[in-house]
Design a protein around this motif. Structure first.
Motif, PDB file in Angstrom:
ATOM      1  N   PHE A   8     -18.886  10.028  29.448  1.00  0.00           N
ATOM      2  CA  PHE A   8     -19.332  10.721  28.002  1.00  0.00           C
ATOM      3  C   PHE A   8     -19.646   9.441  27.053  1.00  0.00           C
ATOM      4  N   HIS A   9     -18.952   8.514  26.951  1.00  0.00           N
ATOM      5  CA  HIS A   9     -19.056   7.292  26.111  1.00  0.00           C
ATOM      6  C   HIS A   9     -20.438   6.597  26.628  1.00  0.00           C
ATOM      7  N   ASN A  10     -20.651   6.204  27.874  1.00  0.00           N
ATOM      8  CA  ASN A  10     -21.880   5.797  28.329  1.00  0.00           C
ATOM      9  C   ASN A  10     -22.895   6.506  27.989  1.00  0.00           C
ATOM     10  N   ARG A  11     -22.853   7.869  27.957  1.00  0.00           N
ATOM     11  CA  ARG A  11     -24.047   8.694  27.826  1.00  0.00           C
ATOM     12  C   ARG A  11     -24.543   8.864  26.460  1.00  0.00           C
ATOM     13  N   LEU A  12     -23.395   9.074  25.562  1.00  0.00           N
ATOM     14  CA  LEU A  12     -23.660   8.805  24.047  1.00  0.00           C
ATOM     15  C   LEU A  12     -24.098   7.611  23.479  1.00  0.00           C
ATOM     16  N   GLY A  13     -23.441   6.561  24.169  1.00  0.00           N
ATOM     17  CA  GLY A  13     -24.031   5.033  23.869  1.00  0.00           C
ATOM     18  C   GLY A  13     -25.163   4.663  23.902  1.00  0.00           C
ATOM     19  N   ARG A  14     -26.094   5.386  25.104  1.00  0.00           N
ATOM     20  CA  ARG A  14     -27.257   5.021  25.297  1.00  0.00           C
ATOM     21  C   ARG A  14     -28.017   5.674  24.025  1.00  0.00           C
ATOM     22  N   LEU A  15     -27.790   6.836  23.828  1.00  0.00           N
ATOM     23  CA  LEU A  15     -28.466   7.539  22.497  1.00  0.00           C
ATOM     24  C   LEU A  15     -28.244   6.850  21.386  1.00  0.00           C
ATOM     25  N   LEU A  16     -27.156   6.194  20.994  1.00  0.00           N
ATOM     26  CA  LEU A  16     -26.956   5.536  19.950  1.00  0.00           C
ATOM     27  C   LEU A  16     -27.716   4.284  19.993  1.00  0.00           C
ATOM     28  N   ARG A  17     -27.671   3.479  21.092  1.00  0.00           N
ATOM     29  CA  ARG A  17     -28.312   2.387  21.130  1.00  0.00           C
ATOM     30  C   ARG A  17     -29.881   2.480  21.096  1.00  0.00           C
ATOM     31  N   ASP A  18     -30.386   3.557  21.118  1.00  0.00           N
ATOM     32  CA  ASP A  18     -31.946   3.861  21.041  1.00  0.00           C
ATOM     33  C   ASP A  18     -32.255   3.907  19.659  1.00  0.00           C
ATOM     34  N   HIS A  19     -31.258   4.025  18.844  1.00  0.00           N
ATOM     35  CA  HIS A  19     -31.041   3.832  17.241  1.00  0.00           C
ATOM     36  C   HIS A  19     -30.662   2.738  16.612  1.00  0.00           C
ATOM     37  N   GLY A  20     -30.342   1.571  17.459  1.00  0.00           N
ATOM     38  CA  GLY A  20     -29.778   0.296  17.265  1.00  0.00           C
ATOM     39  C   GLY A  20     -28.455   0.432  16.667  1.00  0.00           C
ATOM     40  N   LEU A  21     -27.677   1.263  17.163  1.00  0.00           N
ATOM     41  CA  LEU A  21     -26.295   1.349  16.614  1.00  0.00           C
ATOM     42  C   LEU A  21     -25.327   1.379  17.914  1.00  0.00           C
ATOM     43  N   THR A  22     -24.087   0.955  17.614  1.00  0.00           N
ATOM     44  CA  THR A  22     -22.947   1.059  18.674  1.00  0.00           C
ATOM     45  C   THR A  22     -22.405   2.274  18.409  1.00  0.00           C
ATOM     46  N   GLY A  23     -21.124   2.915  18.982  1.00  0.00           N
ATOM     47  CA  GLY A  23     -20.489   3.576  18.977  1.00  0.00           C
ATOM     48  C   GLY A  23     -19.582   3.757  17.686  1.00  0.00           C
ATOM     49  N   SER A  24     -19.004   2.850  17.707  1.00  0.00           N
ATOM     50  CA  SER A  24     -17.990   2.120  16.439  1.00  0.00           C
ATOM     51  C   SER A  24     -19.231   2.188  15.055  1.00  0.00           C
ATOM     52  N   GLN A  25     -20.128   1.624  15.274  1.00  0.00           N
ATOM     53  CA  GLN A  25     -21.334   1.598  14.127  1.00  0.00           C
ATOM     54  C   GLN A  25     -21.255   3.133  13.631  1.00  0.00           C
ATOM     55  N   TYR A  26     -21.806   3.917  14.555  1.00  0.00           N
ATOM     56  CA  TYR A  26     -21.980   5.125  14.449  1.00  0.00           C
ATOM     57  C   TYR A  26     -21.158   5.936  13.674  1.00  0.00           C
ATOM     58  N   ASN A  27     -19.720   5.663  14.021  1.00  0.00           N
ATOM     59  CA  ASN A  27     -18.483   6.193  13.640  1.00  0.00           C
ATOM     60  C   ASN A  27     -18.282   5.840  12.373  1.00  0.00           C
ATOM     61  N   VAL A  28     -18.402   4.702  12.053  1.00  0.00           N
ATOM     62  CA  VAL A  28     -18.112   4.137  10.559  1.00  0.00           C
ATOM     63  C   VAL A  28     -19.221   4.865   9.572  1.00  0.00           C
ATOM     64  N   LEU A  29     -20.423   4.887   9.817  1.00  0.00           N
ATOM     65  CA  LEU A  29     -21.365   5.562   9.143  1.00  0.00           C
ATOM     66  C   LEU A  29     -21.215   7.058   9.130  1.00  0.00           C
ATOM     67  N   ARG A  30     -20.732   7.654  10.025  1.00  0.00           N
ATOM     68  CA  ARG A  30     -20.553   9.086  10.249  1.00  0.00           C
ATOM     69  C   ARG A  30     -19.341   9.333   8.907  1.00  0.00           C
ATOM     70  N   ILE A  31     -18.320   8.586   9.042  1.00  0.00           N
ATOM     71  CA  ILE A  31     -17.132   8.584   8.220  1.00  0.00           C
ATOM     72  C   ILE A  31     -17.710   8.646   6.804  1.00  0.00           C
ATOM     73  N   LEU A  32     -18.550   7.519   6.257  1.00  0.00           N
ATOM     74  CA  LEU A  32     -19.160   7.294   4.885  1.00  0.00           C
ATOM     75  C   LEU A  32     -19.713   8.438   4.647  1.00  0.00           C
ATOM     76  N   ARG A  33     -20.730   8.842   5.629  1.00  0.00           N
ATOM     77  CA  ARG A  33     -21.607  10.051   5.064  1.00  0.00           C
ATOM     78  C   ARG A  33     -20.887  11.223   4.958  1.00  0.00           C
ATOM     79  N   GLY A  34     -19.725  11.572   5.748  1.00  0.00           N
ATOM     80  CA  GLY A  34     -19.083  12.767   5.515  1.00  0.00           C
ATOM     81  C   GLY A  34     -18.107  12.772   4.362  1.00  0.00           C
ATOM     82  N   GLU A  35     -17.683  11.584   3.928  1.00  0.00           N
ATOM     83  CA  GLU A  35     -16.877  11.380   2.629  1.00  0.00           C
ATOM     84  C   GLU A  35     -17.651  11.427   1.448  1.00  0.00           C
TER      85      GLU A  35
END
Length: 160
Positions: A34-61
């Motif tokens: 799952f991590h590899n599959r989702l990681g590919r999608l995020l890489r297409d948008h210039g992000l790593t999983g951890s970077q996406y996670n930080v941004l998701r947390i900030l947007r949600g807050e």
């Protein structure tokens, strides 16, 4: 048709040492896929999983958060939250604001550029979740969630 078991996938000759071992290895193998599959999608948008996670947390807050608060909410623990935020700041996806009352505290805020990237990721990510888990019924998904939460609670209980 029943999918092949982990023993077959790994071409393992001997049985697993225990059902607990087999379950944990299944979780790790599935997480990696799952991590590899989702990681590919995020890489297409210039992000790593951890970077996406930080941004998701900030947007949600919906407001800036201290770095340590962000670190405590991450799905995957990262050893160097400061470096992660540094990289996001270089990409102009977050900004830092020092706390007026306590200069040691630095708040991290999401930028409009990051919000735009997240908006572009939302639907493809939901589609990926459906592809990865959509074959399970609502009841099976809830059972899986409950079992995983129960397993994590046991790990948390062990730590205390």
């Amino acid at each position: 048709m029943t999918p092949p078991g982990l023993k077959d996938e790994l071409k393992k000759r001997d049985p697993f040492g225990s059902k607990e071992q087999e379950a944990i290895l299944n979780i790790l193998r599935t997480s990696d896929l799952f991590h590899n599959r989702l990681g590919r999608l995020l890489r297409d948008h210039g992000l790593t999983g951890s970077q996406y996670n930080v941004l998701r947390i900030l947007r949600g807050e919906g407001k800036p958060l201290p770095s340590l608060e962000i670190a405590s909410r991450l799905i995957q623990v990262v050893p160097a939250i400061t470096g992660l935020i540094d990289r996001l700041e270089k990409q102009e996806l977050v900004s830092r604001v020092r706390c007026e009352k306590d200069r040691r505290v630095v708040y991290v805020a999401i930028t409009d550029k990051a919000l735009e990237i997240l908006a572009n990721i939302d639907q493809p990510l939901m589609d990926a979740h459906k592809r990865l888990m959509g074959h399970l019924t609502e009841a099976e998904l809830q059972q899986l969630i409950d079992l995983l939460e129960k397993s994590r609670a046991a790990v948390t209980d062990d730590d205390s």
